[in-house]
Design an enzyme around this catalytic site. Structure first.
Site, PDB file in Angstrom:
ATOM      1  N   PRO A 286      37.422  54.667  42.055  1.00  0.00           N
ATOM      2  CA  PRO A 286      38.585  55.543  41.896  1.00  0.00           C
ATOM      3  C   PRO A 286      39.346  55.161  40.629  1.00  0.00           C
ATOM      4  CG  PRO A 286      38.976  53.939  43.643  1.00  0.00           C
ATOM      5  CD  PRO A 286      37.570  53.738  43.178  1.00  0.00           C
ATOM      6  N   GLU A 287      39.928  56.158  39.964  1.00  0.00           N
ATOM      7  CA  GLU A 287      40.755  55.876  38.797  1.00  0.00           C
ATOM      8  C   GLU A 287      42.226  56.049  39.171  1.00  0.00           C
ATOM      9  OE1 GLU A 287      39.602  56.613  34.931  1.00  0.00           O
ATOM     10  OE2 GLU A 287      37.507  57.020  35.356  1.00  0.00           O
TER      11      GLU A 287
END
Ligand SMILES: [Zn+2]
Length: 291
Positions: A2-3
């Site tokens: 995930p960013e």
């Protein structure tokens, strides 16, 4: 992985559903998910039980809940490592366990549980000490602020970038000067700022550096706006990272498709075991300098 925008979506969901709640008990169903805790499951349980999750915070891609009394100071932090497949779910206690449920927190108020679900078990939960005026978890203390943080100092970050002796994308991914930028948002920010990913940081002008950081803030803000409404009230989910943003990507994952600005086919090249995507016209490769 995930960013930042995905992690912020999770943070907001958690903040809404767990802030101010006192942990009653902790159940660890897989030892790998507590491997970062020196004392393993017993230590995690001991340091969490009876504590209140005072606030849910984030720096870059790191997410944690402050532990302590609601009107006191942060005494410790429950740090979440989402890894490749980690999810934090807020679920009613009578909802059947997820297949890959690894850790369960029950609360004093008998309300919905907090569940850590992680198929590949690269992630986990850890209670850590906190440090400094911002009460950061010790493993997060060296991480820079992200460009969306109100206290982010863009001028200092631009100065720091220009003092590096590396390529601009490596500097963006490194997390110490600027945090929260992963491969997707690095490529998108560089495209917006019209900079090639191998551009030496020492050759960046101040306006170019400012343009790049502004682009990073913009692109992540847009992703957040697109994803901020995508979870339902009791289901906080980070799986399928940035799927909602796919349609808005200019270059990332767009090899051979036309650049949205000039129509030239987007190129891809291997980069640090992953890929870089760029437009060869909007983002010309820096000229090699011969010694
Ligand atoms: Zn172009």
């Amino acid at each position: 992985m995930p960013e930042l925008p995905e992690v912020e979506v999770v943070r907001r969901g958690l903040a809404e559903h767990v802030t101010g709640r006192r942990v009653k008990s902790v159940e660890v169903l897989h030892p790998r998910s507590v491997r970062r805790q020196a004392g393993g499951a017993p230590e995690l349980g001991e340091r969490l039980s009876g504590r209140v999750l005072r606030a849910v915070r984030r720096r870059g891609k790191y997410l944690w809940a402050e532990l302590g009394e609601p009107d006191g100071e942060a005494e410790a932090a429950l740090l979440a490592h989402l890894g490749m497949s980690g999810q934090l779910l807020v679920q009613p206690g009578d909802r059947p366990d997820e297949k890959h449920l690894r850790i369960r927190l029950r609360f004093d108020d008998e309300g919905p549980e907090l569940r850590f679900v992680d198929q590949r078990t690269f992630g986990g939960l850890t209670v850590t000490d906190v440090t400094g005026p911002d009460a950061l978890p010790v493993p997060v203390a060296h991480i820079g602020r992200d460009p969306m943080d109100p206290a982010f100092d863009a001028e200092a970050a631009v100065g720091g970038l220009r003092r590096r002796r590396t390529g601009v994308k490596r500097a963006l991914l490194d997390q110490t000067l600027v945090s929260g930028i992963g491969n997707i948002y690095a490529d998108e920010s560089l495209w917006r700022a019209k900079l090639h990913y191998e551009r030496p940081t020492a050759t960046l002008t101040r306006p170019e550096g400012r343009r790049l950081l502004a682009a990073a803030s913009e692109v992540m803000g847009e992703a957040l706006a697109a994803g901020g409404t995508s979870f339902d009230a009791l289901y906080v989910d980070v799986n399928g990272a940035s799927g909602y943003f796919d349609r808005a990507l200019a270059v990332y994952g767009q090899e051979d498709r036309p650049c949205p600005r000039c129509g030239t086919p987007v190129r891809r090249a291997p980069f640090m075991n992953r890929s870089s995507y760029w437009c060869p016209v909007c983002q010309p490769r820096p000229r090699r300098r011969h010694p």
